[in-house]
Design a protein around this motif. Sequence first.
Motif, PDB file in Angstrom:
ATOM      1  N   ALA A 192       0.811  -1.218   0.000  1.00  0.00           N
ATOM      2  CA  ALA A 192       0.000   0.000   0.000  1.00  0.00           C
ATOM      3  C   ALA A 192       0.843   1.267   0.000  1.00  0.00           C
ATOM      4  N   SER A 193       2.074   1.195   0.403  1.00  0.00           N
ATOM      5  CA  SER A 193       2.930   2.367   0.449  1.00  0.00           C
ATOM      6  C   SER A 193       4.152   2.122  -0.432  1.00  0.00           C
ATOM      7  N   PRO A 194       4.756   3.213  -0.961  1.00  0.00           N
ATOM      8  CA  PRO A 194       4.438   4.618  -0.718  1.00  0.00           C
ATOM      9  C   PRO A 194       3.342   5.128  -1.645  1.00  0.00           C
ATOM     10  N   ASP A 195       2.885   6.353  -1.384  1.00  0.00           N
ATOM     11  CA  ASP A 195       1.847   6.972  -2.201  1.00  0.00           C
ATOM     12  C   ASP A 195       2.527   7.664  -3.384  1.00  0.00           C
ATOM     13  N   LEU A 196       2.686   6.939  -4.482  1.00  0.00           N
ATOM     14  CA  LEU A 196       3.363   7.501  -5.648  1.00  0.00           C
ATOM     15  C   LEU A 196       2.511   8.528  -6.374  1.00  0.00           C
ATOM     16  N   ALA A 197       1.208   8.489  -6.179  1.00  0.00           N
ATOM     17  CA  ALA A 197       0.352   9.515  -6.802  1.00  0.00           C
ATOM     18  C   ALA A 197       0.711  10.899  -6.267  1.00  0.00           C
ATOM     19  N   ALA A 198       1.003  10.964  -4.968  1.00  0.00           N
ATOM     20  CA  ALA A 198       1.404  12.244  -4.384  1.00  0.00           C
ATOM     21  C   ALA A 198       2.761  12.683  -4.913  1.00  0.00           C
ATOM     22  N   VAL A 199       3.667  11.725  -5.111  1.00  0.00           N
ATOM     23  CA  VAL A 199       4.979  12.050  -5.668  1.00  0.00           C
ATOM     24  C   VAL A 199       4.831  12.603  -7.085  1.00  0.00           C
ATOM     25  N   ARG A 200       4.009  11.944  -7.877  1.00  0.00           N
ATOM     26  CA  ARG A 200       3.804  12.399  -9.259  1.00  0.00           C
ATOM     27  C   ARG A 200       3.183  13.798  -9.274  1.00  0.00           C
ATOM     28  N   ALA A 201       2.193  14.016  -8.424  1.00  0.00           N
ATOM     29  CA  ALA A 201       1.543  15.329  -8.393  1.00  0.00           C
ATOM     30  C   ALA A 201       2.533  16.418  -7.969  1.00  0.00           C
ATOM     31  N   ARG A 202       3.381  16.097  -6.986  1.00  0.00           N
ATOM     32  CA  ARG A 202       4.354  17.095  -6.532  1.00  0.00           C
ATOM     33  C   ARG A 202       5.353  17.438  -7.625  1.00  0.00           C
ATOM     34  N   LEU A 203       5.828  16.424  -8.344  1.00  0.00           N
ATOM     35  CA  LEU A 203       6.788  16.683  -9.410  1.00  0.00           C
ATOM     36  C   LEU A 203       6.138  17.423 -10.582  1.00  0.00           C
ATOM     37  N   GLU A 204       4.906  17.055 -10.913  1.00  0.00           N
ATOM     38  CA  GLU A 204       4.233  17.732 -12.032  1.00  0.00           C
ATOM     39  C   GLU A 204       3.986  19.202 -11.737  1.00  0.00           C
ATOM     40  N   SER A 205       3.909  19.543 -10.447  1.00  0.00           N
ATOM     41  CA  SER A 205       3.743  20.955 -10.085  1.00  0.00           C
ATOM     42  C   SER A 205       5.069  21.708 -10.063  1.00  0.00           C
ATOM     43  N   ASP A 206       6.173  20.989 -10.196  1.00  0.00           N
ATOM     44  CA  ASP A 206       7.501  21.604 -10.196  1.00  0.00           C
ATOM     45  C   ASP A 206       8.166  21.283 -11.532  1.00  0.00           C
ATOM     46  N   ARG A 207       7.879  22.084 -12.527  1.00  0.00           N
ATOM     47  CA  ARG A 207       8.357  21.796 -13.886  1.00  0.00           C
ATOM     48  C   ARG A 207       9.884  21.776 -13.947  1.00  0.00           C
ATOM     49  N   GLU A 208      10.520  22.698 -13.228  1.00  0.00           N
ATOM     50  CA  GLU A 208      11.979  22.770 -13.274  1.00  0.00           C
ATOM     51  C   GLU A 208      12.617  21.480 -12.771  1.00  0.00           C
ATOM     52  N   MET A 209      12.074  20.930 -11.687  1.00  0.00           N
ATOM     53  CA  MET A 209      12.624  19.688 -11.146  1.00  0.00           C
ATOM     54  C   MET A 209      12.361  18.519 -12.089  1.00  0.00           C
ATOM     55  N   LEU A 210      11.141  18.407 -12.600  1.00  0.00           N
ATOM     56  CA  LEU A 210      10.797  17.296 -13.470  1.00  0.00           C
ATOM     57  C   LEU A 210      11.582  17.343 -14.776  1.00  0.00           C
ATOM     58  N   ALA A 211      11.963  18.554 -15.218  1.00  0.00           N
ATOM     59  CA  ALA A 211      12.720  18.681 -16.453  1.00  0.00           C
ATOM     60  C   ALA A 211      14.124  18.103 -16.329  1.00  0.00           C
ATOM     61  N   ARG A 212      14.570  17.820 -15.103  1.00  0.00           N
ATOM     62  CA  ARG A 212      15.900  17.245 -14.915  1.00  0.00           C
ATOM     63  C   ARG A 212      15.949  15.779 -15.327  1.00  0.00           C
ATOM     64  N   GLY A 213      14.805  15.185 -15.609  1.00  0.00           N
ATOM     65  CA  GLY A 213      14.808  13.859 -16.185  1.00  0.00           C
ATOM     66  C   GLY A 213      14.531  12.733 -15.205  1.00  0.00           C
ATOM     67  N   PRO A 214      14.819  11.503 -15.616  1.00  0.00           N
ATOM     68  CA  PRO A 214      14.521  10.336 -14.784  1.00  0.00           C
ATOM     69  C   PRO A 214      15.184  10.369 -13.412  1.00  0.00           C
ATOM     70  N   GLU A 215      16.365  11.013 -13.313  1.00  0.00           N
ATOM     71  CA  GLU A 215      17.044  11.070 -12.021  1.00  0.00           C
ATOM     72  C   GLU A 215      16.232  11.857 -11.000  1.00  0.00           C
ATOM     73  N   ALA A 216      15.536  12.914 -11.475  1.00  0.00           N
ATOM     74  CA  ALA A 216      14.694  13.695 -10.575  1.00  0.00           C
ATOM     75  C   ALA A 216      13.537  12.853 -10.053  1.00  0.00           C
ATOM     76  N   VAL A 217      12.989  12.015 -10.915  1.00  0.00           N
ATOM     77  CA  VAL A 217      11.898  11.129 -10.475  1.00  0.00           C
ATOM     78  C   VAL A 217      12.416  10.140  -9.438  1.00  0.00           C
ATOM     79  N   LEU A 218      13.597   9.570  -9.683  1.00  0.00           N
ATOM     80  CA  LEU A 218      14.171   8.640  -8.714  1.00  0.00           C
ATOM     81  C   LEU A 218      14.419   9.328  -7.389  1.00  0.00           C
ATOM     82  N   TYR A 219      14.958  10.550  -7.433  1.00  0.00           N
ATOM     83  CA  TYR A 219      15.173  11.288  -6.183  1.00  0.00           C
ATOM     84  C   TYR A 219      13.850  11.517  -5.445  1.00  0.00           C
TER      85      TYR A 219
END
Length: 378
Positions: free
Chosen positions: A157-184
């Motif tokens: 049941a954990s972790p809540d990846l939907a919250a992670v995705r929503a947080r990254l999608e709201s931070d375009r600069e961070m998400l633009a750093r690529g797959p490493e930003a998602v892993l972080y």
Amino acid sequence: MATFLPSRPARPLLGALRQRRTVGAVPDVVPGPVAPAPRSAVVAAAIYDDGVRTARYDNLAETFSALRSRPGGMAWIGLERPEESELTSLAREFDLHPLAIEDAIQAHQRPKIERYGDTLFVVLRAARYLDDAEEVEFGELHVFVGPDFVVTVRHGASPDLAAVRARLESDREMLARGPEAVLYAILDSVVDGYAPVVAGLDHDIDEIESDVWGGAPDVSRRVYELSREVIDFQRAVRPEQALCGSLAKGADKYGVDPELQAYLRDVADHLTEAADRIEVFRAALRDILTVAATLVAQRQNEEMKHLSEVSIRQGEEVKKISGWAAILFAPTLVGTVYGMNFDVMPELGWAWGYPAALVGMLAVSVGLFGVFRWKRWI
């Protein structure tokens, strides 16, 4: 775009088998009941370009096709307890190693990081504290990170990846750093989830300390069960420290963005803090168990002392009763002998026989009383 991984050439398009239909053709067999569609493990799948989500899909085939049409894009695919066929499809599309696929299917892996060619395979253990049951619930997360894709396979049941995705999608600069930003971001979410677990364990240890001094009967069992939860939690946290260390060592080699390196160091600091608290918990539980055993031994000693005192008092009472019984036994014996009323008995005709018998009985009684008094039985 900075990356943990070297870039790889574009993948060739996979041929798709399409079933041809003839217009106006009549089927030879009347179709029967339609079978229910199999459960899809795809929780979320989207394509991102320069930190912006361009499309979202419900199945893997559409996601693969969209990624091929966008050479500079990134696919982020989230799966939950996928079937082997779905992982096999991912392996074909992204050239994933069979050993990593096998681990993702079987689950029950310790946190680790493996490199297979230009793909990173990361296993993380998420945790959440269930206060009512006083136990830690663990979830397992497998992350495949490639030059233009991130695939997460969640078991639990954990972790809540939907919250992670929503947080990254709201931070375009961070998400633009690529797959490493998602892993972080995923690693940061998993580690942040440890804080409530640490707080819950700390609260339970405080409760157990109060129970120990309050003499709760089942406190030893609670200490043992909580110790097992702390040990399991430590098994999740400690390997992730080594995992962060491996990522930090490879950051310079693969040209990871310095900003992401700073975030990774922050995650490592939080992991170290959690690991230190766990060590404190283990030491505290050992001390609590020792104190509980000592208090139980003290209570047992007090009970034994009380029983001994009771036995001593009972022994004194028995001695008194025995002494008086012996004193009364002597005149009773004489009176019983001379109460048998036989015609021929010694001293039956003696005039002083009766007074002498009374005096003898009194003398024996007084003598026994003196002996028992000297021995402090009376």
